[in-house]
Scaffold this motif. Structure first.
Motif, PDB file in Angstrom:
ATOM      1  N   VAL A  78       0.856  -1.177   0.000  1.00  0.00           N
ATOM      2  CA  VAL A  78       0.000   0.000   0.000  1.00  0.00           C
ATOM      3  C   VAL A  78       0.897   1.234   0.000  1.00  0.00           C
ATOM      4  N   VAL A  79       0.550   2.201  -0.834  1.00  0.00           N
ATOM      5  CA  VAL A  79       1.186   3.510  -0.816  1.00  0.00           C
ATOM      6  C   VAL A  79       0.123   4.487  -0.324  1.00  0.00           C
ATOM      7  N   ILE A  80       0.460   5.233   0.730  1.00  0.00           N
ATOM      8  CA  ILE A  80      -0.471   6.220   1.285  1.00  0.00           C
ATOM      9  C   ILE A  80       0.053   7.605   0.940  1.00  0.00           C
ATOM     10  N   ASP A  81      -0.756   8.358   0.203  1.00  0.00           N
ATOM     11  CA  ASP A  81      -0.409   9.726  -0.163  1.00  0.00           C
ATOM     12  C   ASP A  81      -0.897  10.652   0.946  1.00  0.00           C
ATOM     13  N   ALA A  82       0.038  11.072   1.802  1.00  0.00           N
ATOM     14  CA  ALA A  82      -0.279  11.978   2.906  1.00  0.00           C
ATOM     15  C   ALA A  82       0.317  13.355   2.652  1.00  0.00           C
ATOM     16  N   SER A  83       0.632  13.650   1.399  1.00  0.00           N
ATOM     17  CA  SER A  83       1.323  14.892   1.062  1.00  0.00           C
ATOM     18  C   SER A  83       0.454  16.131   1.252  1.00  0.00           C
ATOM     19  N   HIS A  84      -0.852  15.983   1.329  1.00  0.00           N
ATOM     20  CA  HIS A  84      -1.734  17.135   1.506  1.00  0.00           C
ATOM     21  C   HIS A  84      -2.064  17.406   2.970  1.00  0.00           C
ATOM     22  N   LEU A  85      -1.559  16.594   3.868  1.00  0.00           N
ATOM     23  CA  LEU A  85      -1.832  16.785   5.287  1.00  0.00           C
ATOM     24  C   LEU A  85      -0.852  17.789   5.886  1.00  0.00           C
ATOM     25  N   ALA A  86      -1.357  18.622   6.777  1.00  0.00           N
ATOM     26  CA  ALA A  86      -0.491  19.585   7.452  1.00  0.00           C
ATOM     27  C   ALA A  86       0.480  18.869   8.386  1.00  0.00           C
ATOM     28  N   ASP A  87       0.021  17.788   9.038  1.00  0.00           N
ATOM     29  CA  ASP A  87       0.859  17.049   9.984  1.00  0.00           C
ATOM     30  C   ASP A  87       0.670  15.549   9.774  1.00  0.00           C
ATOM     31  N   PRO A  88       1.492  14.938   8.917  1.00  0.00           N
ATOM     32  CA  PRO A  88       1.352  13.500   8.656  1.00  0.00           C
ATOM     33  C   PRO A  88       1.853  12.619   9.803  1.00  0.00           C
ATOM     34  N   SER A  89       2.397  13.209  10.854  1.00  0.00           N
ATOM     35  CA  SER A  89       2.934  12.405  11.959  1.00  0.00           C
ATOM     36  C   SER A  89       1.854  11.580  12.649  1.00  0.00           C
ATOM     37  N   THR A  90       0.602  12.044  12.646  1.00  0.00           N
ATOM     38  CA  THR A  90      -0.468  11.263  13.268  1.00  0.00           C
ATOM     39  C   THR A  90      -0.749   9.991  12.477  1.00  0.00           C
ATOM     40  N   VAL A  91      -0.624  10.067  11.162  1.00  0.00           N
ATOM     41  CA  VAL A  91      -0.809   8.888  10.309  1.00  0.00           C
ATOM     42  C   VAL A  91       0.319   7.895  10.574  1.00  0.00           C
TER      43      VAL A  91
END
Length: 119
Positions: A78-91
């Motif tokens: 799985v590739v998760i695109d979290a590039s639009h999140l302000a803070d991807p650390s929660t993911v």
């Protein structure tokens, strides 16, 4: 006979989280999940129920696992695109076990997936 959606995957499925830059190429059997930013602003450390539900990566991975089993399709990564999140650390925290599992769904996801890399 089909198993329960809560059954462990045969082997742990690698997950790559992309926080910036272009998405890597995906071989066959690799799914792509896009995470959208919060629906509206929150004070630091708080999140409303609607935004939390919309961005629940464990729920998304559980749904992906369940769907792949129902469709009898291989899920090799799985590739998760979290590039639009302000803070991807929660993911990332939800994938690297820093955030405790709550309920059978979360335990199933943590047993069936592992964080391979963060880009």
């Amino acid at each position: 006979m089909a198993g329960s959606p809560f059954d462990r995957a045969w082997s742990s499925i690698p997950v790559t989280v992309v926080t910036h830059g272009p998405l890597p190429s995906r071989p066959d059997g690799t799914a792509l999940l896009h995470l959208d930013p919060a629906l509206h602003e929150h004070t630091p450390g708080s999140e409303c129920v609607a935004c939390a539900a919309a961005g629940d990566v464990r729920a998304m991975l559980f749904d992906l696992l369940t769907q792949s089993r129902q469709d009898k399709q291989r899920l090799d990564g799985v590739v998760i695109d979290a590039s639009h999140l302000a803070d991807p650390s929660t993911v990332i925290a939800k994938l690297d076990r820093a955030t405790p599992a709550i309920g059978l769904r979360d335990h199933t996801v943590l047993r069936s997936f592992h964080l391979r890399e963060v880009i």
